[in-house]
Each structure stands twice: as structure tokens, then as C-alpha cells.
Design a protein around this motif. Structure first.
Motif, PDB file in Angstrom:
ATOM      1  N   SER A   1     -11.091  84.727 -29.922  1.00  0.00           N
ATOM      2  CA  SER A   1     -10.137  85.833 -29.836  1.00  0.00           C
ATOM      3  C   SER A   1     -10.261  86.554 -28.495  1.00  0.00           C
ATOM      4  N   TRP A   2     -11.495  86.806 -28.060  1.00  0.00           N
ATOM      5  CA  TRP A   2     -11.715  87.468 -26.769  1.00  0.00           C
ATOM      6  C   TRP A   2     -11.190  86.601 -25.626  1.00  0.00           C
ATOM      7  N   LEU A   3     -11.510  85.318 -25.669  1.00  0.00           N
ATOM      8  CA  LEU A   3     -11.045  84.406 -24.626  1.00  0.00           C
ATOM      9  C   LEU A   3      -9.521  84.365 -24.556  1.00  0.00           C
ATOM     10  N   GLU A   4      -8.876  84.292 -25.711  1.00  0.00           N
ATOM     11  CA  GLU A   4      -7.421  84.228 -25.745  1.00  0.00           C
ATOM     12  C   GLU A   4      -6.799  85.490 -25.159  1.00  0.00           C
ATOM     13  N   THR A   5      -7.400  86.646 -25.472  1.00  0.00           N
ATOM     14  CA  THR A   5      -6.864  87.901 -24.948  1.00  0.00           C
ATOM     15  C   THR A   5      -6.996  87.968 -23.435  1.00  0.00           C
ATOM     16  N   MET A   6      -8.204  87.663 -22.927  1.00  0.00           N
ATOM     17  CA  MET A   6      -8.436  87.795 -21.492  1.00  0.00           C
ATOM     18  C   MET A   6      -7.681  86.730 -20.690  1.00  0.00           C
ATOM     19  N   ALA A   7      -7.756  85.491 -21.138  1.00  0.00           N
ATOM     20  CA  ALA A   7      -7.049  84.426 -20.416  1.00  0.00           C
ATOM     21  C   ALA A   7      -5.545  84.627 -20.515  1.00  0.00           C
ATOM     22  N   GLY A   8      -5.063  85.045 -21.684  1.00  0.00           N
ATOM     23  CA  GLY A   8      -3.641  85.293 -21.858  1.00  0.00           C
ATOM     24  C   GLY A   8      -3.148  86.395 -20.941  1.00  0.00           C
ATOM     25  N   THR A   9      -3.951  87.443 -20.784  1.00  0.00           N
ATOM     26  CA  THR A   9      -3.581  88.548 -19.904  1.00  0.00           C
ATOM     27  C   THR A   9      -3.526  88.087 -18.450  1.00  0.00           C
ATOM     28  N   LEU A  10      -4.524  87.298 -18.035  1.00  0.00           N
ATOM     29  CA  LEU A  10      -4.526  86.784 -16.665  1.00  0.00           C
ATOM     30  C   LEU A  10      -3.312  85.911 -16.400  1.00  0.00           C
ATOM     31  N   LYS A  11      -3.004  85.022 -17.318  1.00  0.00           N
ATOM     32  CA  LYS A  11      -1.898  84.103 -17.104  1.00  0.00           C
ATOM     33  C   LYS A  11      -0.543  84.816 -17.146  1.00  0.00           C
ATOM     34  N   ALA A  12      -0.397  85.757 -18.092  1.00  0.00           N
ATOM     35  CA  ALA A  12       0.880  86.454 -18.245  1.00  0.00           C
ATOM     36  C   ALA A  12       1.196  87.321 -17.036  1.00  0.00           C
ATOM     37  N   ASN A  13       0.162  87.853 -16.398  1.00  0.00           N
ATOM     38  CA  ASN A  13       0.370  88.762 -15.274  1.00  0.00           C
ATOM     39  C   ASN A  13       0.093  88.122 -13.923  1.00  0.00           C
ATOM     40  N   GLY A  14      -0.438  86.904 -13.944  1.00  0.00           N
ATOM     41  CA  GLY A  14      -0.805  86.242 -12.703  1.00  0.00           C
ATOM     42  C   GLY A  14      -0.012  84.996 -12.414  1.00  0.00           C
ATOM     43  N   GLY A  15       1.171  84.891 -13.006  1.00  0.00           N
ATOM     44  CA  GLY A  15       2.020  83.739 -12.715  1.00  0.00           C
ATOM     45  C   GLY A  15       1.479  82.439 -13.260  1.00  0.00           C
ATOM     46  N   GLY A  16       0.747  82.519 -14.379  1.00  0.00           N
ATOM     47  CA  GLY A  16       0.211  81.299 -14.987  1.00  0.00           C
ATOM     48  C   GLY A  16      -0.974  80.718 -14.254  1.00  0.00           C
ATOM     49  N   CYS A  17      -1.776  81.560 -13.583  1.00  0.00           N
ATOM     50  CA  CYS A  17      -2.930  81.078 -12.818  1.00  0.00           C
ATOM     51  C   CYS A  17      -3.913  80.314 -13.706  1.00  0.00           C
ATOM     52  N   MET A  18      -4.631  79.387 -13.112  1.00  0.00           N
ATOM     53  CA  MET A  18      -5.659  78.674 -13.862  1.00  0.00           C
ATOM     54  C   MET A  18      -6.809  79.620 -14.193  1.00  0.00           C
ATOM     55  N   VAL A  19      -7.465  79.336 -15.323  1.00  0.00           N
ATOM     56  CA  VAL A  19      -8.566  80.170 -15.800  1.00  0.00           C
ATOM     57  C   VAL A  19      -9.736  79.281 -16.186  1.00  0.00           C
ATOM     58  N   THR A  20     -10.951  79.742 -15.881  1.00  0.00           N
ATOM     59  CA  THR A  20     -12.163  79.062 -16.314  1.00  0.00           C
ATOM     60  C   THR A  20     -13.177  80.111 -16.755  1.00  0.00           C
ATOM     61  N   PHE A  21     -14.369  79.654 -17.164  1.00  0.00           N
ATOM     62  CA  PHE A  21     -15.409  80.557 -17.670  1.00  0.00           C
ATOM     63  C   PHE A  21     -16.761  79.989 -17.260  1.00  0.00           C
ATOM     64  N   GLY A  22     -17.517  80.742 -16.448  1.00  0.00           N
ATOM     65  CA  GLY A  22     -18.747  80.224 -15.853  1.00  0.00           C
ATOM     66  C   GLY A  22     -19.912  80.159 -16.829  1.00  0.00           C
ATOM     67  N   MET A  23     -20.124  78.986 -17.407  1.00  0.00           N
ATOM     68  CA  MET A  23     -21.229  78.774 -18.346  1.00  0.00           C
ATOM     69  C   MET A  23     -22.441  78.195 -17.634  1.00  0.00           C
ATOM     70  N   HIS A  24     -23.603  78.258 -18.308  1.00  0.00           N
ATOM     71  CA  HIS A  24     -24.822  77.703 -17.731  1.00  0.00           C
ATOM     72  C   HIS A  24     -25.570  76.909 -18.785  1.00  0.00           C
ATOM     73  N   ALA A  25     -26.664  76.264 -18.357  1.00  0.00           N
ATOM     74  CA  ALA A  25     -27.376  75.332 -19.240  1.00  0.00           C
ATOM     75  C   ALA A  25     -27.820  75.981 -20.543  1.00  0.00           C
ATOM     76  N   GLU A  26     -28.142  77.270 -20.525  1.00  0.00           N
ATOM     77  CA  GLU A  26     -28.582  77.934 -21.752  1.00  0.00           C
ATOM     78  C   GLU A  26     -27.484  77.976 -22.809  1.00  0.00           C
ATOM     79  N   ASP A  27     -26.241  77.857 -22.397  1.00  0.00           N
ATOM     80  CA  ASP A  27     -25.141  77.798 -23.362  1.00  0.00           C
ATOM     81  C   ASP A  27     -25.086  76.453 -24.071  1.00  0.00           C
ATOM     82  N   LEU A  28     -25.827  75.471 -23.555  1.00  0.00           N
ATOM     83  CA  LEU A  28     -25.994  74.182 -24.236  1.00  0.00           C
ATOM     84  C   LEU A  28     -27.310  74.124 -24.994  1.00  0.00           C
ATOM     85  N   GLU A  29     -28.310  74.808 -24.505  1.00  0.00           N
ATOM     86  CA  GLU A  29     -29.629  74.783 -25.141  1.00  0.00           C
ATOM     87  C   GLU A  29     -29.676  75.596 -26.427  1.00  0.00           C
TER      88      GLU A  29
END
Length: 414
Positions: free
Chosen positions: A181-209
Motif C-alpha cells: 500500500s505504501w509503495l503504491e501510494t508513493m510510486a503512484g504519486t511520483l508517476k502521476a505528477n512526474g510524467g510517468g517517470c520510472m521508479v525503483t527502491f534501493g534494497m540491500h542484502a539484508e532484505d534477502l537475509e
């Protein structure tokens, strides 16, 4: 060894000014940035990841700094003039062993966090409200996304917007539904106001561990591509601290779990300083990470870049642009984490390390990449694995998969 990616490979660098570090927005110097960007372009690094220190851009929940938005556009204009692309990271957030957050995110009643927090000009050891569940904070984040996206809309230098840097070091959502839900809100806001810009999320190895409720599967629901960070010398399950195979492995697992292409958004190696001042005795005792000579760093970079491309990553972004000037060494985070002073491709005086020359040589044989959004490669060592059970025991599964990966790469090389 199978080569997954027959296209070009995106080369980039994470950027903090050598003389300003995390304080650059409050001590802004556009001429300094111009010189640095020219140096970056000279070495063929076409993508620059920058960081919007959250406190500097949003001093209160309902106030976004107009001055720093103007500075951001000035940086983007410089990037465009220099022929490089920008990836701004919002909500930063965790950086080099310290969490950089607005004071209005702190909460005395919450459990003290693993990392100290820098806000209001000093370090704090206090708890944090949870951005995923606190409505005031999530509304504030939505506001910042909207204002940044509007400011950057249509800018030719904008490659993508990044929603955070290793955010699970600051906050963990209570469950996957809340994370999505948080991701959808933030990415949706960026895309809706930024001309459909690409979005990513900086994860690290601990997010796999560990299962932190926001992994590649959740990020992939909104991200155009996934981002992963990796440093073998920080991983307890890796025997060789410079085992560069850890990097393509982490990228491959991330792509497998999320079914989206992966940018390896951070990798690098800290090196011993070769120009004075050198580390003092007590500073050496406080090192929380090892240092290596520059020759070793160059070898590491060469192998890492080759293997990340072979494993099909859409690109690699070095950590980081430059060593920090000695005048910053007694400030957070460099006082508490001395090894963080020396991750640069360039020394603090601006001269290039051997790793920078390796990066330039590697970039020189590649063209600027157009990112393909499809997953393009079958990995035999994952054929019998099921992504949906990975997080039932992520640490054990990651170790087991790494053994399989190493076995497979050895056989493929024969």
C-alpha cells in the motif's frame, strides 16, 4: 559462462560531494557539483545517483523546501549539460551507518533503533515512528513525492526516482499488505505528477537475509526495475571478504524473487589512503570495516563489473564518487565509521584511483544503455526452487542457494 545481456551496460556512480558529504544541500556549491559531474562524465559514468537528505528537503511534515527544489533542478540542469542522467533518492534515510531523518520522525516512546539518527545538527539515540503506519508521516512523504515529481517532470536528465536507500535499516512495515500500500501510494504519486517517470527502491542484502516484509516481490508490484546493493565483506555467510561472485548472485536472486530486471545500485571497496593525512592509531582501532590497497580495489572492480554484466544486470552503480576531505572526518558518519571515508573512485584531492581507471576502461567499451524491462535469462541453478517459500527461512535459503550458484558457475566455466 553464459552471457545474459547482449545489449549495452549502464555504468554509474553514487554521488556525495567530497568536500560536503551529507551536508551538501545546506552548504550548496553549484560550481563544485559542475566540476564533479564533468569528472564523472570524463570517466564514462553515465548515471549519477544523488540523495535528497530528508530533513533538508522537508523540515516539517507540511513544508517542502522551495530553495532545495531549485537546487535540485540546478543539479539536473548540470547533469543534462554534462550528458549524464540522474537518479534522485528520496527519503534518505539510511546512509553510511547513520539514519538521516527529520526530527518530526523521532519518538521517545518507541524502541531505540540499531543505528544512531542525525537530525537538528547532532546524533540522537532515540526511537522512530513507523513511516508505514503513521498517517502524518505517510502524508508528508506523499507531499514530498508530489513536489519533487512536479519539479522534475519532463526533465531530460531524469533517469528514475528511487524511493529510499536501505530503508529497512530505519523502518520495517508490519506486513506485506502495508508495504504494498505504501509503495503504491508513493510510486503512484511520483508517476502521476512526474510524467510517468520510472521508479525503483534501493534494497540491500539484508532484505534477502531477513523477512522485512518489503522485499523484491513487493517492490516489483510498482517498480519499473529493482535495485540491489551488495558488499561481500559485510556478509557473515561469505568466507572470502572480496568474493565478487556475491554481487551477481544477489542480483540474480533479486530478479528471481521479483521477476523484474535489476540494477546493481551499490558496490565498491574502501582503500587505504595514499596521500596524507593517514589514519591515526585510535582511528585504526575504530575501523568497523577493512581497508584494501588500491591495486586490490582495481582487481575487485574489474571482476565485479564483468560478472554483473554477464549475469544480466541492467547496470552497475559504484559506491562512491570520492573519498571525503579530512575536514569532514570528525563529523558524522565519518567520525563513527572511519572506513566510510575511503570508498571513493577518486581520492579526496580529486585524483583518480586505479579502480576509476578500470571503470573508465570498462565504460569505454560500452554504449549508453536503453533499459529493457523484460526478464531475459533462465538460470538452471534456480529451476527447482520456488520463490514463494524463500522467506520461510531466508538466511538458510540464501546460504544454500549461494552454494548452488557457486557450483553452477564453476561448472559453467569449464
Amino acid at each position: 559462462m553464459h552471457t545474459k545481456n547482449s545489449g549495452c551496460f549502464l555504468m554509474g556512480v553514487n554521488y556525495w560531494p567530497r568536500a560536503k558529504a551529507m551536508y551538501w544541500w545546506e552548504r550548496f556549491d553549484l560550481d563544485e557539483v559542475k566540476k564533479d559531474f564533468e569528472r564523472i562524465a570524463e570517466y564514462g559514468l553515465g548515471l549519477v545517483r544523488i540523495f535528497l537528505v530528508w530533513e533538508a528537503f522537508q523540515p516539517t511534515p507540511k513544508q517542502v523546501s522551495v530553495e532545495n527544489l531549485k537546487r535540485l533542478i540546478a543539479v539536473a540542469d548540470l547533469a543534462s549539460d554534462t550528458g549524464i542522467s540522474l537518479m534522485p533518492t528520496l527519503f534518505c534515510g539510511h546512509m553510511s551507518g547513520v539514519n538521516w531523518l527529520p526530527e518530526w520522525v523521532l519518538d521517545e516512546d518507541c524502541i531505540r533503533q540499531r543505528f544512531p539518527v542525525y537530525t537538528g545538527g547532532r546524533l540522537h539515540f532515540r526511537g522512530l515512528k513507523n513511516v508505514y503506519t503513521d498517517k502524518v508521516i505517510s502524508n508528508a512523504q506523499e507531499l514530498l513525492c508530489r513536489e519533487v515529481a512536479r519539479a522534475m517532470e519532463g526533465h531530460r536528465a531524469l533517469f528514475a526516482c528511487d524511493l529510499g536507500n536501505e530503508s529497512s535499516n530505519c523502518f520495517v512495515p508490519p506486513d506485506r499488505e502495508t508495504a504494498r500500500s505504501w509503495l503504491e501510494t508513493m510510486a503512484g504519486t511520483l508517476k502521476a505528477n512526474g510524467g510517468g517517470c520510472m521508479v525503483t527502491f534501493g534494497m540491500h542484502a539484508e532484505d534477502l537475509e531477513e523477512d522485512r516484509a518489503l522485499g523484491p516481490g513487493e517492490a516489483a508490484t510498482v517498480c519499473d526495475f529493482l535495485s540491489m546493493h551488495g558488499y561481500p565483506f559485510y556478509r557473515k555467510w561469505v568466507d572470502d571478504p572480496l568474493d565478487y561472485e556475491v554481487l551477481p548472485f544477489l542480483g540474480a536472486v533479486t530478479e528471481w524473487l521479483g521477476e523484474k530486471p535489476v540494477l546493481f545500485q551499490e558496490f565498491g571497496i574502501p582503500s587505504y589512503p595514499v596521500i596524507p593525512p593517514f589514519l591515526k592509531g585510535d582511528e585504526s582501532d575504530r575501523l568497523r570495516g577493512r581497508l584494501w590497497d588500491e591495486e586490490t580495489g582495481a582487481i575487485y572492480y574489474r571482476h565485479a563489473l564483468e560478472r554483473l554484466q554477464q549475469e544480466g544486470m541492467i547496470g552497475a552503480v559504484a559506491w562512491c564518487f570520492g573519498d571525503y576531505v579530512p575536514g569532514l572526518w570528525n563529523h558524522p558518519p565519518l567520525r563513527e565509521n572511519p572506513h566510510e571515508r575511503f570508498f571513493g573512485l577518486f581520492r579526496y584531492d580529486g585524483s583518480a584511483k586505479l579502480a576509476a581507471e578500470v571503470a573508465r576502461e570498462f565504460a569505454g567499451s560500452r554504449k549508453v544503455r536503453t533499459v529493457a524491462m523484460e526478464v531475459r535469462y533462465r538460470r538452471p541453478w534456480l529451476d527447482e526452487e520456488k520463490p514463494e517459500v524463500f522467506y520461510l527461512d531466508p538466511q538458510a535459503n540464501l546460504k544454500r542457494l549461494y552454494r548452488k550458484y557457486k557450483d553452477w558457475t564453476r561448472l559453467s566455466a569449464i
